[in-house]
Design a protein around this motif. Structure first.
Motif, PDB file in Angstrom:
ATOM      1  N   GLY A 165       0.794  -1.221   0.000  1.00 33.30           N
ATOM      2  CA  GLY A 165       0.000   0.000   0.000  1.00 33.30           C
ATOM      3  C   GLY A 165       0.823   1.266   0.000  1.00 33.30           C
ATOM      4  N   ALA A 166       2.142   1.172   0.181  1.00 35.16           N
ATOM      5  CA  ALA A 166       3.024   2.332   0.125  1.00 35.16           C
ATOM      6  C   ALA A 166       4.373   1.865  -0.396  1.00 35.16           C
ATOM      7  CB  ALA A 166       3.173   2.993   1.493  1.00 35.16           C
ATOM      8  N   GLY A 167       4.985   2.670  -1.240  1.00 40.90           N
ATOM      9  CA  GLY A 167       6.224   2.303  -1.902  1.00 40.90           C
ATOM     10  C   GLY A 167       6.002   2.145  -3.403  1.00 40.90           C
ATOM     11  N   ALA A 168       7.088   2.185  -4.161  1.00 40.87           N
ATOM     12  CA  ALA A 168       6.972   2.253  -5.617  1.00 40.87           C
ATOM     13  C   ALA A 168       6.366   1.007  -6.242  1.00 40.87           C
ATOM     14  CB  ALA A 168       8.343   2.534  -6.237  1.00 40.87           C
ATOM     15  N   LEU A 169       6.421  -0.144  -5.581  1.00 44.29           N
ATOM     16  CA  LEU A 169       5.795  -1.335  -6.148  1.00 44.29           C
ATOM     17  C   LEU A 169       4.271  -1.190  -6.228  1.00 44.29           C
ATOM     18  CD1 LEU A 169       7.691  -4.424  -4.662  1.00 44.29           C
ATOM     19  CD2 LEU A 169       7.708  -3.595  -7.016  1.00 44.29           C
ATOM     20  N   VAL A 207      -4.130   6.783   7.847  1.00 47.52           N
ATOM     21  CA  VAL A 207      -2.713   7.013   7.630  1.00 47.52           C
ATOM     22  C   VAL A 207      -1.956   6.412   8.794  1.00 47.52           C
ATOM     23  CG1 VAL A 207      -0.922   8.722   7.286  1.00 47.52           C
ATOM     24  CG2 VAL A 207      -3.206   9.155   6.432  1.00 47.52           C
ATOM     25  N   ALA A 208      -1.132   5.433   8.519  1.00 45.13           N
ATOM     26  CA  ALA A 208      -0.357   4.775   9.557  1.00 45.13           C
ATOM     27  C   ALA A 208       1.105   5.184   9.445  1.00 45.13           C
ATOM     28  CB  ALA A 208      -0.502   3.255   9.432  1.00 45.13           C
ATOM     29  N   LYS A 209       1.906   4.731  10.406  1.00 45.18           N
ATOM     30  CA  LYS A 209       3.301   5.154  10.459  1.00 45.18           C
ATOM     31  C   LYS A 209       4.122   4.680   9.265  1.00 45.18           C
ATOM     32  CE  LYS A 209       3.477   5.462  15.509  1.00 45.18           C
ATOM     33  NZ  LYS A 209       4.133   4.968  16.738  1.00 45.18           N
ATOM     34  N   ASN A 210       3.656   3.638   8.593  1.00 45.40           N
ATOM     35  CA  ASN A 210       4.435   3.103   7.477  1.00 45.40           C
ATOM     36  C   ASN A 210       3.964   3.621   6.126  1.00 45.40           C
ATOM     37  OD1 ASN A 210       2.012   1.836   7.438  1.00 45.40           O
ATOM     38  ND2 ASN A 210       2.797  -0.246   7.502  1.00 45.40           N
ATOM     39  N   GLY A 211       3.178   4.683   6.110  1.00 53.24           N
ATOM     40  CA  GLY A 211       2.799   5.315   4.859  1.00 53.24           C
ATOM     41  C   GLY A 211       1.406   4.991   4.374  1.00 53.24           C
ATOM     42  N   VAL A 212       0.696   4.192   5.121  1.00 50.33           N
ATOM     43  CA  VAL A 212      -0.653   3.838   4.723  1.00 50.33           C
ATOM     44  C   VAL A 212      -1.552   5.058   4.805  1.00 50.33           C
ATOM     45  CG1 VAL A 212      -2.603   2.444   5.291  1.00 50.33           C
ATOM     46  CG2 VAL A 212      -0.326   1.572   5.554  1.00 50.33           C
ATOM     47  N   ASN A 213      -2.467   5.188   3.841  1.00 48.97           N
ATOM     48  CA  ASN A 213      -3.242   6.406   3.756  1.00 48.97           C
ATOM     49  C   ASN A 213      -4.721   6.169   3.506  1.00 48.97           C
ATOM     50  OD1 ASN A 213      -3.514   9.280   3.382  1.00 48.97           O
ATOM     51  ND2 ASN A 213      -4.006   8.743   1.306  1.00 48.97           N
ATOM     52  N   SER A 261      -6.610  11.899  -7.670  1.00 49.72           N
ATOM     53  CA  SER A 261      -6.196  11.238  -6.430  1.00 49.72           C
ATOM     54  C   SER A 261      -4.822  10.625  -6.641  1.00 49.72           C
ATOM     55  CB  SER A 261      -7.219  10.171  -6.041  1.00 49.72           C
ATOM     56  OG  SER A 261      -6.916   9.621  -4.771  1.00 49.72           O
ATOM     57  N   GLY A 262      -4.367   9.899  -5.622  1.00 50.16           N
ATOM     58  CA  GLY A 262      -3.108   9.168  -5.714  1.00 50.16           C
ATOM     59  C   GLY A 262      -1.891  10.089  -5.682  1.00 50.16           C
ATOM     60  N   GLY A 263      -0.728   9.488  -5.540  1.00 50.39           N
ATOM     61  CA  GLY A 263       0.487  10.275  -5.438  1.00 50.39           C
ATOM     62  C   GLY A 263       0.522  11.121  -4.182  1.00 50.39           C
ATOM     63  N   TRP A 264      -0.126  10.621  -3.106  1.00 47.30           N
ATOM     64  CA  TRP A 264      -0.135  11.320  -1.838  1.00 47.30           C
ATOM     65  C   TRP A 264       1.293  11.485  -1.311  1.00 47.30           C
ATOM     66  CZ3 TRP A 264      -3.161   6.431  -1.320  1.00 47.30           C
ATOM     67  CH2 TRP A 264      -4.474   6.575  -1.785  1.00 47.30           C
ATOM     68  N   LEU A 265       1.515  12.482  -0.507  1.00 52.90           N
ATOM     69  CA  LEU A 265       2.872  12.746  -0.006  1.00 52.90           C
ATOM     70  C   LEU A 265       3.442  11.562   0.758  1.00 52.90           C
ATOM     71  CD1 LEU A 265       3.010  13.516   3.340  1.00 52.90           C
ATOM     72  CD2 LEU A 265       1.645  15.431   2.520  1.00 52.90           C
ATOM     73  N   GLN A 266       2.563  10.677   1.250  1.00 47.26           N
ATOM     74  CA  GLN A 266       3.001   9.523   2.021  1.00 47.26           C
ATOM     75  C   GLN A 266       2.943   8.223   1.218  1.00 47.26           C
ATOM     76  OE1 GLN A 266       0.415  11.382   2.380  1.00 47.26           O
ATOM     77  NE2 GLN A 266      -1.416  10.273   2.979  1.00 47.26           N
ATOM     78  N   SER A 267       2.768   8.323  -0.117  1.00 46.34           N
ATOM     79  CA  SER A 267       2.651   7.124  -0.944  1.00 46.34           C
ATOM     80  C   SER A 267       3.978   6.409  -1.132  1.00 46.34           C
ATOM     81  CB  SER A 267       2.096   7.485  -2.330  1.00 46.34           C
ATOM     82  OG  SER A 267       0.770   7.924  -2.248  1.00 46.34           O
ATOM     83  N   SER A 268       5.026   7.169  -1.367  1.00 48.59           N
ATOM     84  CA  SER A 268       6.367   6.633  -1.617  1.00 48.59           C
ATOM     85  C   SER A 268       7.345   7.786  -1.476  1.00 48.59           C
ATOM     86  CB  SER A 268       6.446   5.992  -3.011  1.00 48.59           C
ATOM     87  OG  SER A 268       6.185   6.944  -4.026  1.00 48.59           O
ATOM     88  N   PRO A 269       8.642   7.531  -1.475  1.00 47.80           N
ATOM     89  CA  PRO A 269       9.601   8.625  -1.297  1.00 47.80           C
ATOM     90  C   PRO A 269       9.518   9.641  -2.437  1.00 47.80           C
ATOM     91  CG  PRO A 269      10.660   6.492  -0.997  1.00 47.80           C
ATOM     92  CD  PRO A 269       9.310   6.217  -1.558  1.00 47.80           C
ATOM     93  N   ILE A 270       9.660  10.900  -2.089  1.00 45.94           N
ATOM     94  CA  ILE A 270       9.661  11.972  -3.089  1.00 45.94           C
ATOM     95  C   ILE A 270      10.873  11.840  -3.999  1.00 45.94           C
ATOM     96  CG2 ILE A 270      10.272  14.430  -3.251  1.00 45.94           C
ATOM     97  CD1 ILE A 270       8.091  15.083  -1.375  1.00 45.94           C
ATOM     98  N   VAL A 271      10.639  12.006  -5.278  1.00 43.09           N
ATOM     99  CA  VAL A 271      11.743  12.137  -6.231  1.00 43.09           C
ATOM    100  C   VAL A 271      12.257  13.565  -6.088  1.00 43.09           C
ATOM    101  CG1 VAL A 271      12.449  11.923  -8.630  1.00 43.09           C
ATOM    102  CG2 VAL A 271      10.575  10.506  -7.760  1.00 43.09           C
ATOM    103  N   PRO A 272      13.467  13.765  -5.556  1.00 45.05           N
ATOM    104  CA  PRO A 272      13.839  15.103  -5.065  1.00 45.05           C
ATOM    105  C   PRO A 272      13.808  16.201  -6.120  1.00 45.05           C
ATOM    106  CG  PRO A 272      15.729  13.601  -5.085  1.00 45.05           C
ATOM    107  CD  PRO A 272      14.519  12.772  -5.297  1.00 45.05           C
ATOM    108  N   GLU A 273      14.260  15.907  -7.353  1.00 38.96           N
ATOM    109  CA  GLU A 273      14.279  16.968  -8.356  1.00 38.96           C
ATOM    110  C   GLU A 273      12.903  17.265  -8.941  1.00 38.96           C
ATOM    111  OE1 GLU A 273      16.302  13.427 -10.504  1.00 38.96           O
ATOM    112  OE2 GLU A 273      15.689  13.965  -8.466  1.00 38.96           O
ATOM    113  N   LEU A 274      11.903  16.452  -8.578  1.00 44.88           N
ATOM    114  CA  LEU A 274      10.548  16.666  -9.082  1.00 44.88           C
ATOM    115  C   LEU A 274       9.601  17.225  -8.031  1.00 44.88           C
ATOM    116  CD1 LEU A 274      10.053  13.380 -11.178  1.00 44.88           C
ATOM    117  CD2 LEU A 274      10.979  15.588 -11.929  1.00 44.88           C
ATOM    118  N   GLY A 275       9.870  16.956  -6.758  1.00 44.88           N
ATOM    119  CA  GLY A 275       9.011  17.470  -5.700  1.00 44.88           C
ATOM    120  C   GLY A 275       7.752  16.661  -5.470  1.00 44.88           C
TER     121      GLY A 275
END
Length: 601
Positions: free
Chosen positions: A109-113, A400-406, A428-442
């Protein structure tokens, strides 16, 4: 009129005028959309401007790496509404075998997979290219301004960051840098910025430099998004293993080729007739037909059985929804779904016969056209099961849980203009807690793949190139070939359910938009949840306390497993309307959460 009369008091007025109306889940997006209308833009220019601003001001509910669906009609061709298909598919590397080899039983439920190919940005630009009138630089000015110069952060954004602060600090440093600068969580009302995203939008605009023609310049931006710096940055960043909601580290599978292979497009909606109106929804690659199936079942009852504010009405609605949701969880997916059968009068009649005076506690999908039982039944995980034992499955909504669940909720926007262009859209989707931010994209990627099963027999099985069975589903209602109402709501599995209540109250009960939005809401949880841990509550019904003790106790006596949510907790609806005969337009917006607003004149 057989319905309980609406309350005399409404939290806001139903706005009325003849120029144009906008309504959304954030007042800044509504204001930006209305500003576009005031400066001569059409409803589609206005919706795109508001949508990109929602990426900035509601980052806990949507983002550029997410998805969207919309439904719209043009003033030139009002009798033929169209669907905005902004739901990206599973990447080429997203196979059941790969995920099982990673030790997974469900898509995380969280992370790029968990990410489908991002579809929202391309879909909005596709709308602007083909039906807008403004230049991209003008449409994106609002989002760039607030991303560069800051906006007051919502308390709910702060709460989301607080709940995932350990994940950010320990495992997602790029997200920590954006949302917890110098290790500090912002306070509600603090100005926050997203300057990397502002630069992304500027580069998309620059892709059209030297290109002749407004539409061609927008098309150049689309191409840059799909095969330029954005796709390359995402593919490179997620190739490094990172923490997922499973508690393990995995690399993503999306590539630049996956980005380039997706094209947002328009589709013909699925429609039914109900009480003299035509209701248009997305197809069974999403949950849109649930609303249509439910209306077909309810159409066989007298009006007094359809009032959500009465015991018999609430009971009947909940039972019809459970039947339609069972079909969703059994039959829907990005494959061949026999909607002609599921939406037929004969099928609706067979389902209607199952509704008795007592609440059903069973999961009851229907038989197919040949009378055969379904070949796939989703695993039914009881609410309250040992979530610790299920942690490796991956986590999504509803909290929203501590491991990124939203819980995600979602965003929504509706716009109608003086010419008769009208749109309802749910990004929807692409929430700030979905996966790590791609730094140059924000921004980060979304998690929509969690709606697919790691089961080859499921219609919504994880399959490269297939779209996940999204919950995003706005509604357009027409009468005599003319669009008259555009509405929608965030809310995951509740989106269709809350919209159903508004539709019944407006079309049959005669409620004005704001009256219907303010009225007490309810929904069933007796379904296979779309998000981890995908639980169901046999006979579950969640109600707002304002429904009244008499109605609530009556539902309990009928066997519903009732949860009282509080007075103002359910429903995130917004709505715009237009009377084709007079040009009169109206709007209403959700007061719950003190965030949504409508504007217009």
């Amino acid at each position: 009129m057989p319905f309980v009369p609406p309350a005399l008091f409404t939290t806001r007025p139903t706005l009325e005028g003849h120029f144009g109306m906008a309504a959304s889940t954030h007042w800044l997006a509504t204001a930006a959309s209305q500003a576009v209308l005031e400066r001569g833009g059409n409803a589609f220019d206005a919706a795109v401007a508001g949508a990109f601003l929602l990426h900035v001001v509601e980052p806990h509910l949507n983002g550029p790496g997410g998805d969207m669906t919309g439904v719209f009609a043009t003033a030139e061709d009002p009798a033929n509404p169209q669907i905005m298909m902004g739901q990206g598919p599973a990447p080429a590397g997203a196979t059941i075998a790969h995920y099982r080899n990673e030790g997974l039983d469900m898509v995380p439920g969280a992370g790029a997979l968990a990410s489908a190919v991002p579809g929202a940005v391309d879909s909005w630009l596709n709308l602007l290219e083909h039906h807008g009138t403004w230049e991209l630089v003008d449409v994106l000015d609002f989002a760039i301004d607030y991303a560069e110069n800051g906006h007051p952060v919502l308390a709910r954004v702060v709460g989301t960051i607080e709940r995932v602060q350990e994940l950010f600090a320990e495992h997602w440093p790029t997200s920590a840098a954006q949302w917890m600068p110098e290790g500090q969580i912002p306070k509600a009302g603090d100005l926050v910025h997203n300057r990397p995203y502002a630069e992304v939008l500027k580069k998309l605009i620059a892709a059209g430099d030297g290109v002749v023609g407004r539409a061609a310049r927008v098309a150049a931006a689309r191409q840059e998004w799909k095969s330029g710096f954005v796709a390359e940055a995402v593919a490179k960043f997620i190739s490094t293993p990172h923490r997922h909601s499973t508690g393990g580290d995995h690399a993503g599978v999306m590539t630049a080729e996956d980005f380039a292979g997706f094209d947002a497009h328009f589709e013909t909606p699925v429609t039914i007739d109900f009480r003299g109106y035509s209701i248009a929804k997305i197809g069974a690659w999403g949950q849109g037909p649930v609303l249509l199936q439910t209306l077909k079942i309810l159409d066989g009852f007298d009006d007094e059985r359809l009032d959500p504010s009465t015991e018999i009405g609430a009971h009947t609605i909940l039972e019809a929804l459970k039947l339609a949701m069972a079909d969703r969880d059994t039959y829907y997916g990005d494959a061949d779904v026999d909607l002609d059968w599921l939406l037929s009068d004969d099928y609706a009649a067979s389902r209607r016969k199952l509704i008795t005076d007592k609440a059903s506690l069973e999961f009851r999908p229907g038989l197919d056209r040949a009378g055969a039982a379904p070949t796939f039944t989703p695993p039914l995980v009881l609410e309250g099961a040992d979530k610790g034992a299920m942690a490796k499955a991956g986590i999504g909504e509803p909290t929203v849980a501590k491991n990124g669940v939203n819980n995600g909720d979602t965003c929504h926007i509706d716009v109608v203009d003086r010419w008769g262009n009208i749109i309802s859209a749910t990004p929807s989707g692409g929430w700030l807690q979905s996966s790590p931010i791609v730094p140059e994209l924000g921004f980060c990627l979304g998690t929509r793949l969690q709606m697919m099963w790691l089961d080859e027999t499921a219609p919504s099985a994880l399959t490269p190139g297939n779209r996940p069975r999204t919950t995003l589903t706005p509604t357009l209602i027409s009468k005599d070939g003319q669009p008259v109402i555009a509405l929608g709501s965030p809310g995951g599995d509740q989106q269709e359910q809350w919209q159903l209540l508004q539709i019944l109250r407006m079309l049959i009960g005669g409620y004005a938009p704001q009256q219907a939005i303010d009225a007490p809401a309810l929904h069933t949880t007796s379904l296979a949840g779309s998000f981890w841990p995908r639980t169901w509550v046999p006979g579950g019904a969640v109600v707002e306390d304002r429904l009244g003790e008499g109605v609530i106790n009556g539902l309990i006596r009928r066997g519903h497993v009732v949860t009282k949510a509080g007075d103002w907790e359910l429903g995130r609806l917004s709505c715009v309307t237009r009377d084709p005969a007079t040009g009169r337009v109206t709007a209403g917006a959700n007061p719950r959460g003190a965030q949504g607003y409508a504007a217009g004149r």
